[in-house]
Every structure is written in structure tokens, then in C-alpha cells.
Design an enzyme around this catalytic site. Structure first.
Site, PDB file in Angstrom:
ATOM      1  N   LYS A  39      -2.516   6.765  -8.786  1.00 22.75           N
ATOM      2  CA  LYS A  39      -2.370   7.737  -9.876  1.00 22.75           C
ATOM      3  C   LYS A  39      -0.950   7.686 -10.433  1.00 22.75           C
ATOM      4  CE  LYS A  39      -1.491  11.144  -6.297  1.00 22.75           C
ATOM      5  NZ  LYS A  39      -2.110  12.093  -5.372  1.00 22.75           N
ATOM      6  N   ARG A 137      -7.010  23.984  -3.666  1.00 24.70           N
ATOM      7  CA  ARG A 137      -6.621  23.415  -4.951  1.00 24.70           C
ATOM      8  C   ARG A 137      -7.914  22.862  -5.532  1.00 24.70           C
ATOM      9  NH1 ARG A 137      -2.056  18.768  -4.953  1.00 24.70           N
ATOM     10  NH2 ARG A 137      -3.887  17.664  -4.220  1.00 24.70           N
ATOM     11  N   TYR A 259      30.502  14.490 -20.671  1.00 24.64           N
ATOM     12  CA  TYR A 259      30.134  15.792 -21.242  1.00 24.64           C
ATOM     13  C   TYR A 259      30.582  16.941 -20.339  1.00 24.64           C
ATOM     14  CZ  TYR A 259      26.895  13.563 -24.563  1.00 24.64           C
ATOM     15  OH  TYR A 259      26.333  12.826 -25.554  1.00 24.64           O
TER      16      TYR A 259
HETATM   17  C1  LIG Z   1      -1.931  11.664  -4.118  1.00 23.07           C
HETATM   18  C2  LIG Z   1      -3.048  11.817  -3.183  1.00 23.07           C
HETATM   19  C3  LIG Z   1      -3.142  11.011  -2.049  1.00 23.07           C
HETATM   20  C4  LIG Z   1      -2.024  10.105  -1.602  1.00 23.07           C
HETATM   21  O1  LIG Z   1      -1.022  10.909  -1.042  1.00 23.07           O
HETATM   22  P1  LIG Z   1       0.343  10.306  -0.419  1.00 23.07           P
HETATM   23  O2  LIG Z   1       0.969  11.497   0.202  1.00 23.07           O
HETATM   24  O3  LIG Z   1       1.133   9.782  -1.564  1.00 23.07           O
HETATM   25  O4  LIG Z   1      -0.046   9.256   0.533  1.00 23.07           O
HETATM   26  C5  LIG Z   1      -4.290  11.129  -1.275  1.00 23.07           C
HETATM   27  N1  LIG Z   1      -5.268  11.995  -1.599  1.00 23.07           N
HETATM   28  C6  LIG Z   1      -5.195  12.805  -2.674  1.00 23.07           C
HETATM   29  C7  LIG Z   1      -6.317  13.759  -2.957  1.00 23.07           C
HETATM   30  C8  LIG Z   1      -4.085  12.756  -3.487  1.00 23.07           C
HETATM   31  O5  LIG Z   1      -3.995  13.580  -4.538  1.00 23.07           O
END
Ligand SMILES: *Cc1c(COP(=O)(O)O)cnc(C)c1O
Length: 365
Positions: A39, A137, A259
Site C-alpha cells: 500500500k 478500525r 529562514y
Molecule cells: C499495513 C498493514 C500490514 C503491514 O503492516 P507492517 O506493520 O508494515 O508490517 C498488514 N496488515 C494490514 C491490515 C495493514 O494495514
């Protein structure tokens, strides 16, 4: 590394290190499956390139967040097995089926819509189902899970790729929620139709065997972030951010830099001006806080971070190290993403996903 070629910061992405990290996680899973979270453009590193590289290492599932990310990844990789953690928007089910995008179903409404799509297509459609075990969530809450257990026909036409849930506190092995979530998940699985189970993110893998189930979903550890913050990082750095010295200048005692005149030299000094800024994801909060490494020597960031420039104090460094075009190591093996994050008061995830689009991304290995 010295070069005149780059007038602005570059992000080198070491795909060999990425694949080594993947193999290490597979080892920790004792040969059970490791899926990849790609993602947010694979945590800023480039979803297409990262996915392609992990596919070559045998990774069989890739999770993005939204449907738009899935469509973009599909355009780059016609054969990648892509799943969307946020499901598919209502009405986009047929498009998802046509594009071969597998939703994570997070509520009964999405489940119903996917079941109806299966009816329309006259075949089983794959999906993940997310069971909430304490994150509050996404994912089916307890009453909806009970409904599913009471009436398995709700799943007709759906081929469950895996039941999934997500840890809230996996990076803190002593947190009681880890075992609570694990036990709730195991209890739900006993009463639901059989399918592989997936609970652990990167840190979850390191909680030990009892927390791993069949499939882990790894993100941060693949990209070099430490999944075990209280212990040394078992992962290799994947992203290296370097910024060229554009100019070196003398600053007289009593004069300020940048700045807001937020840093003033007490004695005569020397400043290197780097082609990097907050527009690239080098956080403004790192002004007067961050560090870079030039020719193996540490130099502190002084003054405010500008949109496109960073100033560092190189008074203590030999001039021979400071030729314009020399690349300063901002993040990578010399200064880890976790160090940069801690200097910025945040986590490595936010640093990586915040890396700007302007950075030239170069892939090696
Ligand atoms: C982002 C995510 C992961 C991966 O998590 P990491 O902590 O980056 O390994 C796994 N499962 C879900 C549902 C996520 O949102």
C-alpha cells in the site's frame, strides 16, 4: 560516492536487500507464507517495482489499501495477485472481478455485494474476510461474526482466500492485547468454515510461532524498518536517500543560516547546502535536529529545512570531502530510517511513505 550528475536528491532502492528481507521473514515463519503489504506505493518505494521483485522471490499475495491503488498496480503488472485492504467501493464489484482484484471484505454490506457479484458472474469469487479482534478500525465486529457463524450461506459463492485480522500492538511484545487478539482470532476460526488464517504484520511475525498462523502480511520489515523496536534491527536497509552538495560557504562568527535565522554561528564556520527539502519528505521538524553523513563523517543539520534545501554544518569536515556534487547520506545504511524517524518524532512508516515524488528513484539488484 561523488558525482556531478545529480542536482537534486536521489533515492536508491536496493531490491536485493528487499528480497533478502523477504527470505528472512519466510525463515521466521518456518516456511509458512509471507504476503506483502504494498500500500501507499509500497511505503513510498514504488509499488510496481517492489511487487515485481517480490513476485520473483515467490511472494504470492500483495495487499494495497484502496481500490485506486489496486487499479494502478494492475496497470503495471497484469499478473500480480492483488488484494485491497479497504475492499472495493460499492458498485465497483464487476470492475474488480474483471481486473482480477480481490477484496478484503470488512463488513456485511461488502460481503453481500460480493456474494451478489458471484451470482451475476455465475462462479465462485475469491475474497478475504477481515474479522475485528480488538483494533476497532476495519473488520467485522463481533455481532456480524456471530451472524456469519450462524448462517454460512452468507458466504455462498465466495471462496475465502483467508480469514484475516490485524494486531494493534504487535511492536510491543509485552502488551496484553497481543494474546487477547490471538485467542479471539483462534476462537473465531474454530467456528467458521475452514480457510487459511492471517493475523501477523511484520512485528507480529516476531511475537513467535503462536502468533503467526498460516500467512503473515509484512510491510515495514520488508522495507528495512525495525519490526522489533526494543531489539537490534534484523532487517537490511532498502532505501538510501542521498542529497548532493550544491554549494559550500563560509559563514562568519555571529551570522545566521537560513529562514528565521534559527542557527547562529558562535565562531567562523562552514555550511554545505544540500539539494533536498521538505518537499522531498525530509521533515521540516528536522531543522537543527537531523544529521547527515558525508564521506563517513557526521554533520548536523543547522537552520530550518527549506522546501528544496537543507543546510548542514561542515566546519569540522576536511574540505576534500566537500566538493560540490558530492552526495551526502541522509538515510540508509549510515543513518537508518528509524533514526531519522526518531529525530523527527515519528515512525519509520511515516518517513518512508512521505518520501516525495520529486526524488529520482533508482532500482538496483
Ligand atoms: C499495513 C498493514 C500490514 C503491514 O503492516 P507492517 O506493520 O508494515 O508490517 C498488514 N496488515 C494490514 C491490515 C495493514 O494495514
Amino acid at each position: 560516492m561523488t558525482t556531478q550528475m545529480f542536482r537534486h536528491a536521489v533515492l536508491d532502492i536496493n531490491l536485493a536487500a528487499l528480497r533478502a528481507n523477504y527470505r528472512l521473514l519466510c525463515d521466521r515463519m518456518d516456511g509458512k507464507e509471507v504476503a506483502a503489504a504494498v500500500k501507499a506505493n509500497a511505503y513510498g518505494l514504488g509499488a510496481v517495482e517492489i511487487t515485481r521483485s517480490l513476485m520473483s522471490e515467490g511472494c504470492k499475495r500483495f495487499f494495497v489499501a484502496g481500490f485506486g491503488e489496486a487499479v494502478a498496480l494492475r496497470a503495471g503488472l497484469p499478473d500480480a495477485p492483488i488484494a485491497t485492504l479497504h475492499g472495493v467501493p460499492a458498485g465497483a464489484e464487476d470492475e474488480a472481478v474483471r481486473l482480477g482484484i480481490t477484496p478484503v471484505l470488512n463488513d456485511l454490506g461488502a460481503l453481500t455485494a460480493w456474494r451478489q457479484a458471484a451470482q451475476r458472474f455465475g462462479r465462485f469469487l475469491p475474497a478475504y474476510v477481515h474479522l475485528d479482534t480488538g483494533m476497532n478500525r476495519l473488520g467485522l465486529p463481533a455481532p456480524d461474526i456471530a451472524a456469519l457463524i450462524a448462517d454460512p450461506a452468507l458466504l455462498s459463492g465466495i471462496s475465502i482466500r483467508a480469514w484475516i485480522s490485524h494486531f494493534a500492538c504487535a511492536d510491543d511484545p509485552s502488551h496484553p492485547l497481543n494474546t487477547q487478539q490471538r485467542d479471539r482470532f483462534a476462537d473465531m476460526l474454530k467456528r467458521l468454515p475452514p480457510a487459511p488464517a492471517s493475523l501477523a504484520n511484520s512485528s507480529g511475525i516476531f511475537l513467535g510461532r503462536g502468533f503467526q498462523f498460516d500467512i503473515a502480511r509484512a510491510g515495514c520489515a520488508l522495507y528495512g524498518i525495525n519490526p522489533t523496536p526494543a531489539q537490534p534491527n534484523p532487517m537490511q536497509a532498502v532505501a538510501t536517500l542521498r542529497a548532493p552538495i550544491l554549494e559550500v560557504r563560509r559563514v562568519d562568527s555571529g551570522h545566521s543560516v537560513g529562514y528565521g535565522a534559527s542557527h547562529r554561528f558562535a565562531t567562523d564556520g562552514r555550511v554545505a547546502v544540500l539539494g533536498l527539502g521538505y518537499a522531498d519528505g525530509y521533515r521540516r521538524i528536522l531543522g537543527n535536529k537531523g544529521w547527515v553523513v558525508i564521506g563517513g563523517m557526521a554533520a548536523p543539520v543547522i537552520g530550518r529545512i527549506s522546501m528544496d534545501l537543507v543546510t548542514v554544518d561542515v566546519t569540522a569536515l576536511p574540505k576534500a570531502l566537500l566538493a560540490p556534487g558530492t552526495l551526502a547520506d541522509v538515510m540508509g545504511p549510515h543513518r537508518t530510517v528509524d533514526q531519522v524517524a526518531s529525530e523527527a518524532g515519528t515512525i519509520g512508516y511515516e518517513i518512508l511513505t512521505g518520501l516525495g515524488a520529486r526524488l529520482v528513484r533508482r532500482y538496483q539488484g
